[in-house]
Design an enzyme around this catalytic site. Sequence first.
Site, PDB file in Angstrom:
ATOM      1  N   ASN A  52       0.826  -1.215   0.000  1.00  0.00           N
ATOM      2  CA  ASN A  52       0.000   0.000   0.000  1.00  0.00           C
ATOM      3  C   ASN A  52       0.861   1.267   0.000  1.00  0.00           C
ATOM      4  OD1 ASN A  52      -2.377  -1.521   0.199  1.00  0.00           O
ATOM      5  ND2 ASN A  52      -2.118  -1.697   2.422  1.00  0.00           N
ATOM      6  N   HIS A 138     -14.589  -2.133   5.701  1.00  0.00           N
ATOM      7  CA  HIS A 138     -13.377  -2.724   6.289  1.00  0.00           C
ATOM      8  C   HIS A 138     -13.641  -3.293   7.683  1.00  0.00           C
ATOM      9  CE1 HIS A 138      -9.199  -2.567   8.007  1.00  0.00           C
ATOM     10  NE2 HIS A 138      -8.951  -3.045   6.799  1.00  0.00           N
ATOM     11  N   GLU A 181     -16.313   3.379   2.691  1.00  0.00           N
ATOM     12  CA  GLU A 181     -14.956   3.730   2.261  1.00  0.00           C
ATOM     13  C   GLU A 181     -15.102   4.539   0.987  1.00  0.00           C
ATOM     14  OE1 GLU A 181     -12.413   0.149   2.037  1.00  0.00           O
ATOM     15  OE2 GLU A 181     -13.730  -0.722   3.537  1.00  0.00           O
ATOM     16  N   SER A 185     -10.953  -1.151  -0.236  1.00  0.00           N
ATOM     17  CA  SER A 185      -9.612  -1.719  -0.091  1.00  0.00           C
ATOM     18  C   SER A 185      -9.433  -3.031  -0.835  1.00  0.00           C
ATOM     19  CB  SER A 185      -9.286  -1.915   1.385  1.00  0.00           C
ATOM     20  OG  SER A 185     -10.197  -2.818   1.967  1.00  0.00           O
ATOM     21  N   ASP A 210     -14.243   6.547   5.203  1.00  0.00           N
ATOM     22  CA  ASP A 210     -12.899   6.023   5.408  1.00  0.00           C
ATOM     23  C   ASP A 210     -12.113   6.257   4.118  1.00  0.00           C
ATOM     24  OD1 ASP A 210     -10.685   4.268   5.361  1.00  0.00           O
ATOM     25  OD2 ASP A 210     -11.639   2.886   6.762  1.00  0.00           O
ATOM     26  N   HIS A 213      -7.561   4.531   1.466  1.00  0.00           N
ATOM     27  CA  HIS A 213      -6.901   4.265   0.184  1.00  0.00           C
ATOM     28  C   HIS A 213      -7.070   5.404  -0.822  1.00  0.00           C
ATOM     29  CE1 HIS A 213      -5.849   0.176   1.315  1.00  0.00           C
ATOM     30  NE2 HIS A 213      -6.980   0.208   1.994  1.00  0.00           N
ATOM     31  N   LYS A 244      -0.570   4.140   4.353  1.00  0.00           N
ATOM     32  CA  LYS A 244      -0.659   3.624   2.984  1.00  0.00           C
ATOM     33  C   LYS A 244       0.080   4.591   2.048  1.00  0.00           C
ATOM     34  CE  LYS A 244      -4.587   1.104   4.596  1.00  0.00           C
ATOM     35  NZ  LYS A 244      -3.856  -0.029   5.152  1.00  0.00           N
TER      36      LYS A 244
HETATM   37  C1  LIG Z   1     -10.260   0.750   4.458  1.00  0.00           C
HETATM   38  C2  LIG Z   1      -9.290   0.643   5.592  1.00  0.00           C
HETATM   39  N1  LIG Z   1      -9.564   1.281   6.747  1.00  0.00           N
HETATM   40  C3  LIG Z   1      -8.728   1.211   7.779  1.00  0.00           C
HETATM   41  C4  LIG Z   1      -7.556   0.494   7.727  1.00  0.00           C
HETATM   42  C5  LIG Z   1      -6.656   0.441   8.908  1.00  0.00           C
HETATM   43  O1  LIG Z   1      -5.573   1.310   8.738  1.00  0.00           O
HETATM   44  P1  LIG Z   1      -4.168   1.043   9.444  1.00  0.00           P
HETATM   45  O2  LIG Z   1      -3.455   0.021   8.607  1.00  0.00           O
HETATM   46  O3  LIG Z   1      -3.496   2.357   9.467  1.00  0.00           O
HETATM   47  O4  LIG Z   1      -4.482   0.533  10.808  1.00  0.00           O
HETATM   48  C6  LIG Z   1      -7.223  -0.177   6.540  1.00  0.00           C
HETATM   49  C7  LIG Z   1      -5.968  -0.957   6.439  1.00  0.00           C
HETATM   50  O5  LIG Z   1      -5.935  -2.135   6.410  1.00  0.00           O
HETATM   51  C8  LIG Z   1      -8.120  -0.103   5.449  1.00  0.00           C
HETATM   52  O6  LIG Z   1      -7.849  -0.757   4.308  1.00  0.00           O
END
Ligand SMILES: Cc1ncc(COP(=O)(O)O)c(C=O)c1O
Length: 395
Positions: A52, A138, A181, A185, A210, A213, A244
């Site tokens: 990422n 997620h 999101e 992801s 969220d 990405h 990321k």
């Molecule tokens: C959509 C989404 N939200 C939140 C997270 C969590 O972020 P972090 O890896 O900084 O804990 C991720 C990562 O896996 C993600 O893909």
Amino acid sequence: MNRDHNTHPRNSVERELDALREQGLSRSLRTIPRAGGSFACEGRICLNFSSNDYLGFSHHPRLIEASRHALETYGTGSGASRLVTGDLPIHQDLEAALARHKGYPASLLFGSGYMTNCGVIASLCSSDWTVVADRQIHASVIDAVRLSGARLVRFHHNDPEDLARRLRKVDRPDQTLVVTESVFSMDGDLAPLPDLADCCEAIGAFFLVDEAHATGVFGPRGQGLIATHHLQSKVHFSMSTFSKALGTYGGAVACSEVMRRWMIHKARAFIYTTAPPPVTVAASLEALRLLDEDPDLGMILQAKAHRLRDRLQAGGADTLASASQIIPVLVGDNHQAVAIDRQLREQGILAVALRPPTVAPGTARLRLSVSLDHTNDQIDQVAEAVLAALRGEAG
Ligand SMILES: Cc1ncc(COP(=O)(O)O)c(C=O)c1O
């Protein structure tokens, strides 16, 4: 008591691990020498198409220098929770920079993106709340809702009409939070944010997006898709992670001053943990500066992603609805996905297979992600290798 591993009855944990292996769902850690789009390994260049680190910032000399400077200025740790004695000027600087970058009045840092979702959702919602989340949201959001005790309702993926239908049924719109999101992801597709925001506004529900990405990748200066659609006044919580595209670690939410104050009082994932370490905070701050200085990085990345997607689709691969730097290649069967992953790895290509429960049963896939580190030749090489593996040709 019989301690012989070969003869003792298998306990429930061991039985479950056996069952996972039989279903092609075993997981194991794979160690690589360093992050980034490629690395030297066993005398050859290996291509990492599963990272990422989309902009290749994890090795950017400016981020490294900023971290080094912070290390010498502040030392290795923050020493306490922000509310005790852990609040350093650099935390405030990053919050101000992120709020400015996202176009919000304020922001609050958390230890990670996962903790951000837990902190925001569990501080806002309780058992008399409803969280209405996209079907493909997620895992961190699901865990956050469980932590909050709120009722969880799922709406069909990227379907504003289904969201509106479900919102009409909630008793307390003012105690309802909608979550999506902006770039998904696993599928790499984009949410219809303006329509979803209208649904929330129509009934007065809170809206959290969220942008894990999308940050650094979409919109002017990588501000994300909320800013692209000028939706800051309709999206109450703009969640981001630095881990990321920004190449560092940690999470944050951009929001109003009042919401920031609320979370400082109520978010347990903020209160009961040590403040993020200055070395990573400094690198994140430098990453935001780089985005401001070079506003086209996200567009260049999208052009590379377009090239890979085009080649895969032309060869017959199913890349679902990908419209971003995340490009799934659908395989379906768990065992086959793992076999393709292994075959590609033997050729020096990391294209990691994702299986349930990370994705829905029957949709095991390679999740490819493009980085600015990748050259066009490398992209073409990976497309050819993936297509050959899908056709069952040995590498
Ligand atoms: C959509 C989404 N939200 C939140 C997270 C969590 O972020 P972090 O890896 O900084 O804990 C991720 C990562 O896996 C993600 O893909």
